[in-house]
Design a protein around this motif. Structure first.
Motif, PDB file in Angstrom:
ATOM      1  N   ASN A 120       0.812  -1.265  -0.310  1.00  0.00           N
ATOM      2  CA  ASN A 120       0.094   0.193   0.223  1.00  0.00           C
ATOM      3  C   ASN A 120       0.648   1.333   0.178  1.00  0.00           C
ATOM      4  O   ASN A 120       1.043   2.217   1.554  1.00  0.00           O
ATOM      5  N   LYS A 121       1.688   1.528  -0.945  1.00  0.00           N
ATOM      6  CA  LYS A 121       2.718   2.957  -0.906  1.00  0.00           C
ATOM      7  C   LYS A 121       2.056   3.883  -1.217  1.00  0.00           C
ATOM      8  O   LYS A 121       2.588   4.921  -0.028  1.00  0.00           O
ATOM      9  N   ASN A 122       0.827   4.200  -1.253  1.00  0.00           N
ATOM     10  CA  ASN A 122      -0.449   5.877  -0.784  1.00  0.00           C
ATOM     11  C   ASN A 122      -0.912   5.587   0.452  1.00  0.00           C
ATOM     12  O   ASN A 122      -0.819   7.300   0.616  1.00  0.00           O
ATOM     13  N   MET A 123      -0.966   4.869   1.422  1.00  0.00           N
ATOM     14  CA  MET A 123      -1.044   5.140   2.417  1.00  0.00           C
ATOM     15  C   MET A 123      -0.387   6.081   2.975  1.00  0.00           C
ATOM     16  O   MET A 123       0.809   5.559   3.757  1.00  0.00           O
ATOM     17  N   PRO A 124      -0.463   7.348   3.673  1.00  0.00           N
ATOM     18  CA  PRO A 124       0.284   7.979   4.767  1.00  0.00           C
ATOM     19  C   PRO A 124       0.252   7.067   5.619  1.00  0.00           C
ATOM     20  O   PRO A 124      -0.119   6.515   6.459  1.00  0.00           O
ATOM     21  N   ARG A 128      -1.012   4.756   8.131  1.00  0.00           N
ATOM     22  CA  ARG A 128      -0.919   3.185   8.730  1.00  0.00           C
ATOM     23  C   ARG A 128      -0.606   2.995  10.197  1.00  0.00           C
ATOM     24  O   ARG A 128      -1.175   2.013  10.521  1.00  0.00           O
TER      25      ARG A 128
END
Lengths: 340, 320, 308
Positions: A120-124, A128
């Motif tokens: 989930n690279k876009n999760m800040p 997280r």
């Protein structure tokens, strides 16, 4: 069928010992459906863990033949770069020993976070952390905010296994492989972990492959059961059928060798001989034949196959038709067993 | 962690006291005393006795020990009989050189050892690993003074790339750029000689740590998360493998102290090691004793440093 | 005559801390445990990790320092001094057949070790004795020159048994003897130990966390929790009529081999779990320790709450 999550076709996993390859998993075919628990039972050396590792692509130097079709795509021998998109994401695994399966130098939170970052690279970062704390709560870890910053050695075995489960379910996997998830735990903790796994499975609707040697755990958890012996599946059936109407001599022997709490047996059944090592596997014929020598040789098939004896119930070799327990000469058998 | 460090420091004090006592007793056991080397052999026996009384040499050993320790605490290590100057002053010049040599050597030891160990461990049993392992065997088998001699001969005398003695070219003013460049030029060859031989332990240790860590269960967990190979190495394997190496840092310094003794002699490098050999050969007892004491304390502090580093980097010790 | 009597046994381990590493507290691994074992019976000691069951076994064996209490073997006080002749009557078998045998020693040396300590035999006699012992545990007498790694797990456990019975002990303490073994091998070892018990008239102290195995093997059972006994009784009493909430929980947690009972089990377990958390404060004191055992029947003792 759209309900099928994983379909394994003629899987053969071999390891090189010296100059030759030896198959730890031989010609295994099975499928796992959504929201289903398939238990794979066997003793050490049966190939059950090698099978799980093959599905996850975690074998280092193994030769894998056959197909592993996950959601319509063959993932056998997939390059690790592509495999990494599945691993920890749609495909996740829970390990046997909670004491060694976590990195001792990394905080719990960061170890779970790693699974998130990778898929989930876009999760800040803040999101997280919230998610991880929710996750820790979901696996019933008390004081999740505190545990987030703790190191593995500060947690008990049961708690660590919950963390490992949290890592596995972080990305809501569609297929969860649990390799002896409760073997290293105490009975009361085992019951809790199994309950938790059952709830999570119902929650996520995932398929589960449960690898275990404990028939009690199988009876409590599984929908269907595959019994493995010496790299092969010897019997597959739904769980009620397997326990009520076991057919293969190995399944029957195994069931009568466990001490039961419900009814006291006078003597436990002892399976003749020992599990053959990878190098000494019989290459031809019924692999279990050496352990039931009192059964006539003609009872075995030359090239034993799985026969569907009732819908969904498969048994390998025809020897099951002729099998009986040799109660009368038990003493002698006991003695032989140890000599071999 | 603080408790651990304080406790560790408390242990260090008796260690140092014990060391000083042992060093003192050794000095007492040596034939002759401070006067034997100092005095003209023709001096009469009575005058000698008089001098002994004057210098306190006839006192019981514990008084002498007390005086000696009291002197040390005040920075007075006695006088060198050979150089006819205070030991403090004599060592002062040398110690800076030795520390400089040691720092550069440590830098090279890790600059060479870490990458080689990591490559060797990651690609174990492949050709590159076999080459590196081969080098470490040679390193283990080669005595440092032979290696040093060969280095000084080839790179110093034959090729003339490096100076063959001293710590700085004569006639340069301290503080100028040339002065520092010259210092670096002089230290390079001895430091590399120490490092090339001294690093093989680090290489092998790191290699076996990595090979070991690679097979641990939590590495499989990391792979099962979908971590790429490089991530598995960088985040999990190296970090966990370097920990014991970091803890070894303090002991590495102890090793260096021993290594410099021979190397300084070969490269005529004016450090403590050079002085130590000289003081033994010429029976400059005060200097020899002081150097033994200093390197002993160095060893104790090195071990202390190792433990402190370990307590800081390993959460299993840190959190208690 | 009682073979083993443990009276108010306490084993405390010091916790060290502070700058001077002084003893600041102690872990009460075993805290006031009493039980008796009669000759010829198999007594089960059950508990989860940290319950103190292994520590109790080791204390009887003389492997732990005892903080308080007494251990009598055939009416003789054990912990007073080095009563060598009694010590050889008690032997121990360990959990892991892979690590409890020295890999660099031959089977002959492993089994002969206790003989060498207590009996003076010539080389020839010793060899003959070891071969007899190997035969007794069902291993080939020719294997005396082999090393442990040449045997399977079950066979190794038999070597451990041969070593334990070499001095003809009266009591054998077994600490999780089959936990590391596969089910089929486990059956082999359990059957064999039952046969051996009859043949040599042995008494077993059987330490395990596996209630299925315990039920199969034991006549009487003691349940430990947090260093204390919570319940003691015959096999039937413990499994059919558990009285203490912890025993109930433990029994309820055993996986049932019948998949059709799954739902009931789940509900029952949930019920017991609730009962456990609701009445925890009744059954345990402020430190989470069990109360004194009170007799319910002649054979059944339970750590019931002090009042009410």
């Amino acid at each position: 069928m759209s309900n099928t999550l994983l379909e394994i076709k003629n899987l053969k996993t071999s390891f090189r010992i010296g100059e030759e390859y030896y198959a730890a998993v031989d010609n295994v075919s099975l499928n796992v459906n959504k929201n289903e628990v398939l238990a794979i039972v066997g003793e050490s050396g049966s190939g059950k863990s090698a099978l799980a590792f093959s599905v996850m692509g975690l074998h280092n130097r193994a030769k894998i033949e056959g197909e592993i079709v996950f959601k319509g795509r063959n993932i056998a021998n997939l390059p690790s770069k592509q495999m990494n998109k599945f691993r920890g994401n749609e495909l996740a695994m829970i390990f046997q020993d909670p004491l060694t399966a976590l990195n001792p130098l990394m905080e719990i939170g960061r170890q779970i976070d790693e699974a998130l970052i990778l898929h989930n690279k876009n999760m800040p970062k803040k999101k997280r952390k919230e998610y991880i704390i929710d996750l820790l709560e979901k696996v019933e870890i008390p004081r999740p905010k505190h545990v987030y910053n703790q190191f593995p050695h500060e947690l008990s075995g049961g708690m660590r296994q919950r963390v490992i489960i949290a890592i596995a379910i972080a990305n809501q996997p569609e297929l969860l492989i649990a390799d002896e998830p409760t073997t290293a735990l105490d009975v009361t903790i085992q019951a809790q972990i199994l309950d938790l796994m059952r709830e999570l499975k119902d929650d996520l609707g995932s398929g589960v492959i449960l690898i275990t040697h404990d028939l009690g755990v199988v009876a409590e958890m599984a929908d269907r059961v595959a019994v493995m012996y010496a790299g092969e599946i010897v019997e597959i059936a739904d769980v009620e059928t397997l326990f009520e109407n076991p057919q293969h001599p190995y399944t029957r022997s195994l069931l009568s060798s466990i001490p039961l709490v419900d009814d006291a047996q006078d003597k436990l059944h002892v399976i003749h001989g020992i599990v053959p090592s990878l190098k000494n596997l019989p290459r031809q014929g019924c692999r279990f034949s050496a352990r039931i020598p009192w059964i006539d040789e003609s009872a075995h098939e030359e090239n034993p196959e799985l026969h569907e004896i009732s819908p969904g119930h498969f048994v390998r070799c025809t020897c099951y038709k002729h099998f009986y327990f040799p109660e009368e000469n038990k003493e002698e058998q006991n003695h032989d067993t140890a000599q071999s | 962690m603080w408790k651990f460090i304080v406790r560790r420091l408390l242990i260090t004090t008796p260690q140092i006291v014990l060391l000083s006592a042992i060093v003192f007793i050794l000095a007492q056991l040596m034939p002759g005393d401070a006067l034997t080397g100092l005095i003209d052999p023709t001096v009469k026996q009575e005058r000698l006795e008089e001098l002994r009384v004057q210098l306190g040499l006839d006192n019981p050993w514990y008084i002498q020990y007390r005086d000696w320790v009291a002197g040390i605490v005040q920075g007075d290590f006695g006088r060198s009989f050979i150089y006819k100057m205070d030991v403090t002053e004599l060592i002062g010049q040398r110690i800076v050189n030795t520390i400089w040599l040691s720092v550069v050597s440590v830098f090279f030891i890790y600059a060479i050892g870490l990458p080689l160990g990591i490559i060797s461990g990651r690609y174990n049993d492949r050709l590159i690993d076999q080459l590196i392992t081969g080098y470490t065997y040679i390193g283990f088998a080669t005595p440092i003074f032979i290696f040093g001699l060969i280095a000084v001969w080839i790179f110093g005398f034959v090729l003339g790339w490096f100076p063959t003695g001293g710590s700085v070219a004569p006639g340069l003013d301290p503080g100028t750029l040339e002065y520092y460049l010259s210092k670096i030029h002089h230290v390079l060859l001895p430091a590399l000689s120490i490092a090339l031989i001294g690093t093989v332990g680090t290489v092998q240790y790191l290699r076996s740590e990595i090979v070991d860590t690679k097979q641990r269960d939590f590495i499989i967990t990391a792979r099962a998360k979908g971590a790429s190979e490089s991530r598995v190495y960088n985040r999990h394997i190296f970090r966990n493998s370097i920990l014991p190496i970091a803890a070894f840092f303090g002991y590495e310094i102890v090793n260096l102290i021993n290594g410099t003794v021979l190397i300084e002699q070969i490269f005529s490098y004016p450090g403590m090691g050079n002085l130590f050999l000289e003081s033994i050969v010429r029976r400059d007892t005060t200097v020899a004793i002081t150097l033994v004491l200093i390197s002993g304390i160095g060893a104790i502090l090195g071990a202390l440093l190792s433990d402190i580093i370990l307590s800081m980097v390993d959460p299993r010790i840190r959190i208690k | 005559m009682t073979l083993l009597k443990v009276d108010d046994l306490k084993v405390h381990f010091p916790i060290r801390g502070g700058i001077l590493n002084r003893k600041i507290d102690s872990i009460k691994a075993v805290d006031g445990v009493s039980f008796e074992i009669q000759p010829g019976e198999t007594y089960g000691l059950v508990g989860e990790s940290g319950s103190g069951k292994t520590t109790t076994g080791k204390a009887v064996m003389g492997l732990n320092k005892i903080t308080g209490g007494e251990i009598y073997f055939k009416d003789e006080l054990l912990n007073a001094g080095k009563k060598v002749n009694i010590r050889k009557d008690i032997q121990m078998i360990f959990q892991d057949p892979y690590s409890s045998l020295n890999p660099r020693k031959r089977v002959l040396d492993i089994i002969a070790e206790p003989l060498r300590n207590y009996e003076k035999l010539s080389k020839k006699e010793e060899k003959k004795k070891v071969q007899e012992l190997l035969e007794k545990v069902g291993l080939s007498p020719e294997s005396i020159l082999k090393y442990p790694h040449e045997f399977s797990g079950g066979q190794r456990q038999r070597i451990g048994v041969a070593r334990a019975i070499a001095l003809k002990p009266k009591l054998i303490i077994m600490d999780e003897p089959v936990s590391a073994l596969d089910v089929s091998v486990q059956a082999q070892v359990l059957n064999f130990m039952q046969d051996l018990q009859k043949e040599l008239n042995l008494t077993y102290l059987f330490i395990s966390h596996d209630l299925g195995v315990v039920k199969h093997m034991c006549d009487r059972i003691g349940i430990m929790y947090n260093g204390r006994y919570v319940e003691e009784g015959t096999k039937e009493e413990i499994f059919n009529d558990p009285q203490h909430i912890y025993t109930k929980r433990l029994v309820a947690a055993i996986p049932d081999i019948n998949p059709q009972n799954r739902k009931e089990n789940l509900e029952f377990r949930e019920e017991v779990k609730n009962e456990f958390s609701n009445s925890f404060n009744n059954y345990f004191d402020e430190e989470g320790l069990a109360y004194q055992l009170k007799p319910v029947t002649d054979t059944h003792r339970v750590a019931l709450p002090e009042k009410g």
